[in-house]
Design a protein around this motif. Structure first.
Motif, PDB file in Angstrom:
ATOM      1  N   ILE A 102       0.807  -1.219   0.000  1.00  0.00           N
ATOM      2  CA  ILE A 102       0.000   0.000   0.000  1.00  0.00           C
ATOM      3  C   ILE A 102       0.843   1.274   0.000  1.00  0.00           C
ATOM      4  O   ILE A 102       0.562   2.202  -0.772  1.00  0.00           O
ATOM      5  N   PRO A 103       1.890   1.410   0.848  1.00  0.00           N
ATOM      6  CA  PRO A 103       2.666   2.662   0.841  1.00  0.00           C
ATOM      7  C   PRO A 103       3.257   3.016  -0.525  1.00  0.00           C
ATOM      8  O   PRO A 103       3.231   4.188  -0.931  1.00  0.00           O
ATOM      9  N   GLU A 104       3.795   2.033  -1.251  1.00  0.00           N
ATOM     10  CA  GLU A 104       4.361   2.318  -2.568  1.00  0.00           C
ATOM     11  C   GLU A 104       3.271   2.706  -3.567  1.00  0.00           C
ATOM     12  O   GLU A 104       3.472   3.598  -4.403  1.00  0.00           O
ATOM     13  N   LEU A 105       2.141   2.051  -3.496  1.00  0.00           N
ATOM     14  CA  LEU A 105       1.021   2.423  -4.367  1.00  0.00           C
ATOM     15  C   LEU A 105       0.555   3.841  -4.061  1.00  0.00           C
ATOM     16  O   LEU A 105       0.276   4.637  -4.966  1.00  0.00           O
ATOM     17  N   TYR A 106       0.487   4.153  -2.779  1.00  0.00           N
ATOM     18  CA  TYR A 106       0.089   5.499  -2.347  1.00  0.00           C
ATOM     19  C   TYR A 106       1.062   6.552  -2.885  1.00  0.00           C
ATOM     20  O   TYR A 106       0.658   7.613  -3.381  1.00  0.00           O
ATOM     21  N   ASP A 107       2.350   6.254  -2.819  1.00  0.00           N
ATOM     22  CA  ASP A 107       3.360   7.189  -3.306  1.00  0.00           C
ATOM     23  C   ASP A 107       3.247   7.404  -4.814  1.00  0.00           C
ATOM     24  O   ASP A 107       3.392   8.531  -5.306  1.00  0.00           O
ATOM     25  N   LEU A 108       2.993   6.334  -5.561  1.00  0.00           N
ATOM     26  CA  LEU A 108       2.871   6.459  -7.011  1.00  0.00           C
ATOM     27  C   LEU A 108       1.695   7.352  -7.401  1.00  0.00           C
ATOM     28  O   LEU A 108       1.778   8.120  -8.368  1.00  0.00           O
ATOM     29  N   ILE A 109       0.599   7.260  -6.651  1.00  0.00           N
ATOM     30  CA  ILE A 109      -0.574   8.081  -6.947  1.00  0.00           C
ATOM     31  C   ILE A 109      -0.348   9.520  -6.506  1.00  0.00           C
ATOM     32  O   ILE A 109      -0.560  10.471  -7.270  1.00  0.00           O
ATOM     33  N   LEU A 110       0.086   9.701  -5.271  1.00  0.00           N
ATOM     34  CA  LEU A 110       0.137  11.043  -4.687  1.00  0.00           C
ATOM     35  C   LEU A 110       1.343  11.840  -5.167  1.00  0.00           C
ATOM     36  O   LEU A 110       1.216  13.030  -5.480  1.00  0.00           O
ATOM     37  N   ASN A 111       2.505  11.213  -5.229  1.00  0.00           N
ATOM     38  CA  ASN A 111       3.725  11.959  -5.523  1.00  0.00           C
ATOM     39  C   ASN A 111       4.200  11.844  -6.965  1.00  0.00           C
ATOM     40  O   ASN A 111       4.928  12.715  -7.445  1.00  0.00           O
ATOM     41  N   GLN A 112       3.803  10.776  -7.649  1.00  0.00           N
ATOM     42  CA  GLN A 112       4.185  10.645  -9.053  1.00  0.00           C
ATOM     43  C   GLN A 112       3.011  10.889  -9.991  1.00  0.00           C
ATOM     44  O   GLN A 112       3.104  10.691 -11.199  1.00  0.00           O
ATOM     45  N   ASN A 113       1.897  11.289  -9.394  1.00  0.00           N
ATOM     46  CA  ASN A 113       0.744  11.803 -10.140  1.00  0.00           C
ATOM     47  C   ASN A 113       0.119  10.819 -11.129  1.00  0.00           C
ATOM     48  O   ASN A 113      -0.422  11.206 -12.155  1.00  0.00           O
ATOM     49  N   TYR A 114       0.173   9.530 -10.798  1.00  0.00           N
ATOM     50  CA  TYR A 114      -0.590   8.563 -11.589  1.00  0.00           C
ATOM     51  C   TYR A 114      -2.071   8.687 -11.262  1.00  0.00           C
ATOM     52  O   TYR A 114      -2.442   8.996 -10.123  1.00  0.00           O
ATOM     53  N   ASP A 115      -2.913   8.450 -12.252  1.00  0.00           N
ATOM     54  CA  ASP A 115      -4.355   8.404 -12.001  1.00  0.00           C
ATOM     55  C   ASP A 115      -4.744   7.054 -11.408  1.00  0.00           C
ATOM     56  O   ASP A 115      -5.629   6.976 -10.551  1.00  0.00           O
ATOM     57  N   LEU A 116      -4.072   6.014 -11.862  1.00  0.00           N
ATOM     58  CA  LEU A 116      -4.382   4.645 -11.448  1.00  0.00           C
ATOM     59  C   LEU A 116      -3.105   3.817 -11.539  1.00  0.00           C
ATOM     60  O   LEU A 116      -2.350   3.949 -12.501  1.00  0.00           O
ATOM     61  N   VAL A 117      -2.883   2.985 -10.548  1.00  0.00           N
ATOM     62  CA  VAL A 117      -1.770   2.047 -10.580  1.00  0.00           C
ATOM     63  C   VAL A 117      -2.331   0.656 -10.303  1.00  0.00           C
ATOM     64  O   VAL A 117      -2.978   0.427  -9.274  1.00  0.00           O
ATOM     65  N   SER A 118      -2.083  -0.260 -11.214  1.00  0.00           N
ATOM     66  CA  SER A 118      -2.588  -1.628 -11.084  1.00  0.00           C
ATOM     67  C   SER A 118      -1.467  -2.556 -10.648  1.00  0.00           C
ATOM     68  O   SER A 118      -0.329  -2.449 -11.123  1.00  0.00           O
ATOM     69  N   GLY A 119      -1.778  -3.465  -9.742  1.00  0.00           N
ATOM     70  CA  GLY A 119      -0.808  -4.462  -9.341  1.00  0.00           C
ATOM     71  C   GLY A 119      -0.596  -5.507 -10.419  1.00  0.00           C
ATOM     72  O   GLY A 119      -1.479  -5.777 -11.238  1.00  0.00           O
ATOM     73  N   TRP A 120       0.604  -6.074 -10.444  1.00  0.00           N
ATOM     74  CA  TRP A 120       0.936  -7.147 -11.386  1.00  0.00           C
ATOM     75  C   TRP A 120       1.504  -8.302 -10.579  1.00  0.00           C
ATOM     76  O   TRP A 120       2.605  -8.228 -10.056  1.00  0.00           O
ATOM     77  N   LYS A 121       0.717  -9.371 -10.485  1.00  0.00           N
ATOM     78  CA  LYS A 121       1.181 -10.570  -9.776  1.00  0.00           C
ATOM     79  C   LYS A 121       2.075 -11.369 -10.731  1.00  0.00           C
ATOM     80  O   LYS A 121       1.644 -12.344 -11.342  1.00  0.00           O
ATOM     81  N   LYS A 122       3.309 -10.937 -10.830  1.00  0.00           N
ATOM     82  CA  LYS A 122       4.233 -11.535 -11.790  1.00  0.00           C
ATOM     83  C   LYS A 122       4.533 -12.985 -11.437  1.00  0.00           C
ATOM     84  O   LYS A 122       4.632 -13.845 -12.299  1.00  0.00           O
ATOM     85  N   LYS A 123       4.711 -13.256 -10.146  1.00  0.00           N
ATOM     86  CA  LYS A 123       4.908 -14.621  -9.674  1.00  0.00           C
ATOM     87  C   LYS A 123       3.658 -15.041  -8.929  1.00  0.00           C
ATOM     88  O   LYS A 123       3.322 -14.488  -7.888  1.00  0.00           O
TER      89      LYS A 123
END
Length: 319
Positions: A102-123
């Motif tokens: 959650i903290p990294e997702l929060y940072d991507l939205i708030l500080n890097q100004n993404y509208d939406l960030v989707s998780g990728w379950k690579k493994k």
């Protein structure tokens, strides 16, 4: 408020307390002002009783209970309507999504100004045959059809600006395509983050192979709606006019041909003896019907009312 965590669930009584404790631990560690919104999508087990007890322990926990199972999309729609956080995070209740993300997702939205960030379950820790391979095929088709370049459309762990979730309508089975809905609504900065996927700890998955069939059907639907949802006449009307003109031209040619042969005293059959006459007549009828379908679609579109496709039986801490 910093973060709203929206969690749709169905029969997850074993995991709810552990998930709640884990989320609270992350929130307190980072000093976030938060709310957790559980949406009980008609559970038949003890899930609602567990949620009631969590709301008494923690005033930041809020809950919505549906009268019956209406589906994940409707649950997310209800949660989005109530969410107040600047950043809204969605996750599944089965402990396969890791709250530590959650903290990294929060940072991507708030500080890097993404509208939406989707998780990728690579493994992944799912079955290769029943989930991994169909999921790869499904995601490939979704990328090609929608133009949204994500590797994992169906990951439940996503983060959004509050503005995004207030301006999209998640209905039917469209929860898989929220990034596409966001793009169609004008939110173009969509990112992806590799997230940890954990093996299911309790119970069994609520989704079977039929979700991939439904997913592909929904993909066709959203493709159609994204291109022609606001202008059905452009599809049905155009094809209707083309087919009518083909049928009309063919019938006109048949009629002129018969008149020419009659005028020149040449042998001829009745117009109705020609199979092309019936083909042209059928084509004109189908063309007229397509045109009318487009016309009716435009009328419906301009007079439709927004309806909620679910019923709530109870709410906790929603004031």
């Amino acid at each position: 408020m910093n973060i709203s965590v929206v969690i749709p669930l169905l029969n997850e009584e074993e995991s709810l307390s552990e998930l709640h404790s884990w989320i609270v631990q992350v929130m307190n560690k980072h000093n976030y002002n938060y709310e957790i919104i559980f949406i009980d999508d008609g559970s038949s087990d003890n899930s609602w009783n567990v949620i009631e007890s969590l709301t008494k322990q923690n005033s930041n926990v809020k809950a919505i209970r549906f009268l019956k199972n209406f589906g994940k999309s409707q649950a997310l729609h209800a949660g989005f309507a109530k969410a107040k956080g600047d950043v809204v995070v969605t996750m599944d209740a089965d402990l396969q999504d890791n709250p530590e993300e959650i903290p990294e997702l929060y940072d991507l939205i708030l500080n890097q100004n993404y509208d939406l960030v989707s998780g990728w379950k690579k493994k992944r820790y799912d079955s290769v045959v029943s989930k991994n391979l169909p999921s790869k095929l499904f995601n490939w088709a979704a990328r090609k059809t929608s133009g949204v370049q994500l590797n994992d459309f169906n990951c439940g762990l996503k983060a959004y600006k509050n503005l995004v979730i207030k301006n999209i309508e998640v209905s039917g089975e469209m929860h898989r395509y929220i990034p596409v809905l966001a793009k169609n609504a004008g939110f173009s900065k969509i990112g992806e983050k590799v997230v940890k996927h954990q093996a299911r700890k309790y119970g069994e998955t609520k989704f079977g192979m039929e979700r991939f069939i439904n997913g592909f059907l929904d993909l066709i639907t959203i493709w159609f709606l994204s291109r022609f949802g606001k202008r059905p006449m452009h599809l049905f009307g155009a094809w209707g006019v083309v087919m009518f003109l083909i049928g009309f031209s063919t019938s006109g040619y048949i009629g002129i041909s018969k008149l020419y042969r009659l005028y020149n005293d040449l042998p001829y059959d009745l117009v109705t003896n020609s199979p092309y006459f019936y083909i042209s007549l059928t084509t004109m009828i189908i063309g007229s019907q397509l045109f009318l379908a487009g016309f009716l679609g435009e009328i419906i579109l301009r007079n439709k009312e927004s309806n909620e496709n679910y019923k709530i039986s109870n709410e906790l801490n929603m004031n």
